[in-house]
Design an enzyme around this catalytic site. Structure first.
Site, PDB file in Angstrom:
ATOM      1  CG  ASP A  58      20.099  70.878  46.956  1.00  0.00           C
ATOM      2  OD1 ASP A  58      18.989  70.857  46.699  1.00  0.00           O
ATOM      3  OD2 ASP A  58      20.844  71.773  48.003  1.00  0.00           O
ATOM      4  CD  GLU A 240      18.627  77.051  50.194  1.00  0.00           C
ATOM      5  OE1 GLU A 240      18.041  76.905  51.341  1.00  0.00           O
ATOM      6  OE2 GLU A 240      17.908  76.759  49.401  1.00  0.00           O
TER       7      GLU A 240
HETATM    8  C1  FRU Z   1      19.047  73.673  48.344  1.00  0.00           C
HETATM    9  C2  FRU Z   1      19.332  73.584  50.952  1.00  0.00           C
HETATM   10  C3  FRU Z   1      20.280  73.615  50.504  1.00  0.00           C
HETATM   11  C4  FRU Z   1      20.737  72.589  51.664  1.00  0.00           C
HETATM   12  C5  FRU Z   1      19.837  71.541  51.553  1.00  0.00           C
HETATM   13  C6  FRU Z   1      18.715  70.828  52.432  1.00  0.00           C
HETATM   14  O1  FRU Z   1      18.241  72.747  47.824  1.00  0.00           O
HETATM   15  O2  FRU Z   1      18.236  73.750  51.019  1.00  0.00           O
HETATM   16  O3  FRU Z   1      20.556  74.707  51.272  1.00  0.00           O
HETATM   17  O4  FRU Z   1      21.831  72.708  51.923  1.00  0.00           O
HETATM   18  O5  FRU Z   1      19.023  71.562  50.236  1.00  0.00           O
HETATM   19  O6  FRU Z   1      18.586  69.266  51.986  1.00  0.00           O
END
Ligand code: FRU
Length: 533
Positions: A58, A240
């Site tokens: 992300d 998320e």
């Molecule tokens: C989304 C996610 C978020 C988390 C991160 C962990 O892709 O699963 O919810 O904070 O990636 O790398």
């Protein structure tokens, strides 16, 4: 000719590194290793952001300050698959040319550094800076892998770090966490913004498959306000990376848009980002549309966890978005070795009036125009079958921008669109099916596809905007194509891995003719827009 890569050597190098080095310290950051990686590797994107080496997911903490766009990102510098999360860091003055900076946040005793946001505390409400030198504050999730392994449900909490030197060095807050876990396993990805009307901070948090809103006067003391989403939109997976911001529609309606990534449960499988249009009164978000309606920011398989930049100056006024151009179904298996994943191109979000109601459209930011090196105009013509275009550009790699308008009146074709192909008969087809009134991207015969059953396929998207003129705007970059159709009202982002570069492009029709109204093709820069520091 394409430069061939040596994945075997690269992979061995990474294994040796992973074995020899268990802990992560600034000396062993991704930057130190980047020098040894061939950045011309076959699938390295040219004008999209990619990490210098190893794993990225992300985008995080995107904030504008003092002439710089900051991009942090989920990063594991010791492997090309997901692991203990850090925040990688880069800055740009124009959203196109990026400079890699050292890793900003390392895992600590409270856990890994998961996704989150950053803001400039201009009034120094936190007291971490001064009004003359306001602090940049990162708000992120601490994910405790020990608590997770023990089967607890309170291992995700929200924490702070601050910087008073333009994001170059960071200090974690001594009283972390600032939001404790109420006993809910999925409790993460804080996005914070200043709510002008009540002069307070608001945090939006993804909690299981809904969102929670908190408020704070100073970024350190938070109080729960409200919840949204239990019965709204899609719930095929966990929610998320939320975002909440105001947009004014073309016709002047003031609305709030809530972005939410969901995994799995996307319209074409796996990860995707949905959105809601509604109102926020400082306490509660209310959805304008019916609960069973799902709206998708991007129908491609490869745009996830995207959020928007904080603190874009008022004079600019844009809402600028960036997403992770991959999918949790196969992101860790794609055939790149020295690094994994790219971000989408930056996009501005617009609220547009359509026959179906207010919709969020995405358009590539205008800064990308600096990449154009050669331009060819496409003349009006009747199209039947395949018509190669762009050969005048002498391109040696597939880095192109293409805009094309088709006239749907009198069209006898069943499908129209654009094909990217190579001498091995591999292709990616980006098109529109007139009978179904659907856009599609077909990457089933696009070269390497068998690393995951979820990768090959033909993905579809309903046409939202438009009329008699079908307008396709494509950004192609070595291993990705992003379609912004009908002024960004239908968007599809997809990655691919051909065995030989797609240096040929054609316009096509299937089963009849269509009139091409006109268009343009631009070769985008052959120079990497990324520098290491
Ligand atoms: C989304 C996610 C978020 C988390 C991160 C962990 O892709 O699963 O919810 O904070 O990636 O790398």
């Amino acid at each position: 000719m394409m430069k061939k890569i040596f994945p075997f050597l690269v992979t061995i190098g990474l294994i040796a590194f992973a074995v020899g080095c268990q802990s992560t310290s600034p000396e062993t950051s991704a930057l130190a290793k980047a020098d040894t990686i061939d950045t011309g590797e076959q699938y390295r994107l040219v004008y999209h952001f990619t990490p210098p080496a190893q794993w990225m997911n992300d985008p995080n903490g995107m904030v504008f300050y003092d002439g710089e766009y900051h991009l942090f990102y989920q990063h594991y510098p010791d492997s090309n698959v997901w692991g203990p999360m850090h925040w990688g860091h880069a800055v740009s003055e124009d959203l196109v040319h990026w400079e890699h900076l050292p890793i900003a946040l390392y895992p600590d005793s409270l856990g890994y550094i998961f996704s989150g946001s950053a803001v400039i505390d201009y009034n120094n409400t936190s007291g971490f800076g001064t009004e003359n030198n306001p602090p940049m504050i990162a708000v992120f999730t601490h994910h405790d892998p020990v608590g997770e392994a023990e089967g607890r449900n309170d291992y995700q909490v929200q924490s702070l770090a601050n910087s008073t030197d333009r994001g170059r060095t960071w200090t974690k807050y001594q009283d972390n966490p600032v939001v404790k876990n109420p006993g809910i396993k999925d409790f993460r990805d804080p996005k914070v913004f200043w709510y002008e009307a009540s002069q307070k901070w608001v945090m939006i948090l993804a909690v299981d498959d809904r969102i929670h809103l908190y408020e704070s006067p100073n970024l350190t003391d938070w109080e729960y306000m409200s919840e949204f989403g239990e019965n709204s939109g899609s719930h095929g997976g966990v929610w998320e990376c939320p975002d909440l911001f105001r947009l004014t529609s073309d016709s002047g309606a003031e609305k709030w848009v809530l972005l939410l990534s969901i995994n799995p449960g996307g319209p074409n499988g796996g990860s995707a980002t949905q959105y809601f249009v509604g109102d926020f009164d400082g306490k509660t978000f209310t959805n304008d549309n019916s609960d069973d309606m799902s709206l998708w920011l991007d129908y491609g398989k490869d745009n996830y966890a995207g959020v928007t930049w904080s603190d874009i100056p008022k004079e600019d006024g844009r809402r600028i978005f960036l997403g992770w151009m991959s999918n949790w179904q196969y992101g860790q298996e794609v055939p790149t070795y020295a690094w994994r994943s790219a971000m989408t191109v930056p996009r501005t979000l617009h609220l547009v009036d359509t026959e179906a109601g207010l919709r969020v459209a995405s358009l590539p930011t205008s800064e990308l125009e600096v990449l154009r090196e050669n331009s060819v105009a496409l003349e009006s013509a009747t199209l039947e079958g395949n018509q190669e275009v762009g050969s005048e550009l002498n391109q040696t790699s597939s880095t192109l921008e293409l805009k094309i308008d088709f006239d749907l009146r009198d069209a006898t074709a069943s499908e129209v669109g654009v094909k990217l192909y190579n001498s091995l008969d591999e292709e990616v087809v980006v098109g529109y099916n007139l009978a179904d009134q659907e856009y599609f991207v077909d990457r089933s015969n696009a070269g390497k596809t068998d690393f995951s059953d979820d990768f090959p396929g033909r993905f579809t998207a309903e046409r939202v905007g438009g009329g008699d003129t079908l307008s396709m705007h494509l950004f192609i970059d070595v291993a990705s194509v992003e379609l912004f159709a009908d002024n960004g009202t239908t968007v599809m982002s997809n990655i691919f891995f051909p065995n030989e570069a797609f240096t040929q492009v054609s316009l096509f029709t299937e089963g009849g003719t269509t009139q091409v109204i006109g268009g343009e093709i631009h070769d985008l820069t052959g120079q990497s827009v990324i520098t290491n520091k």
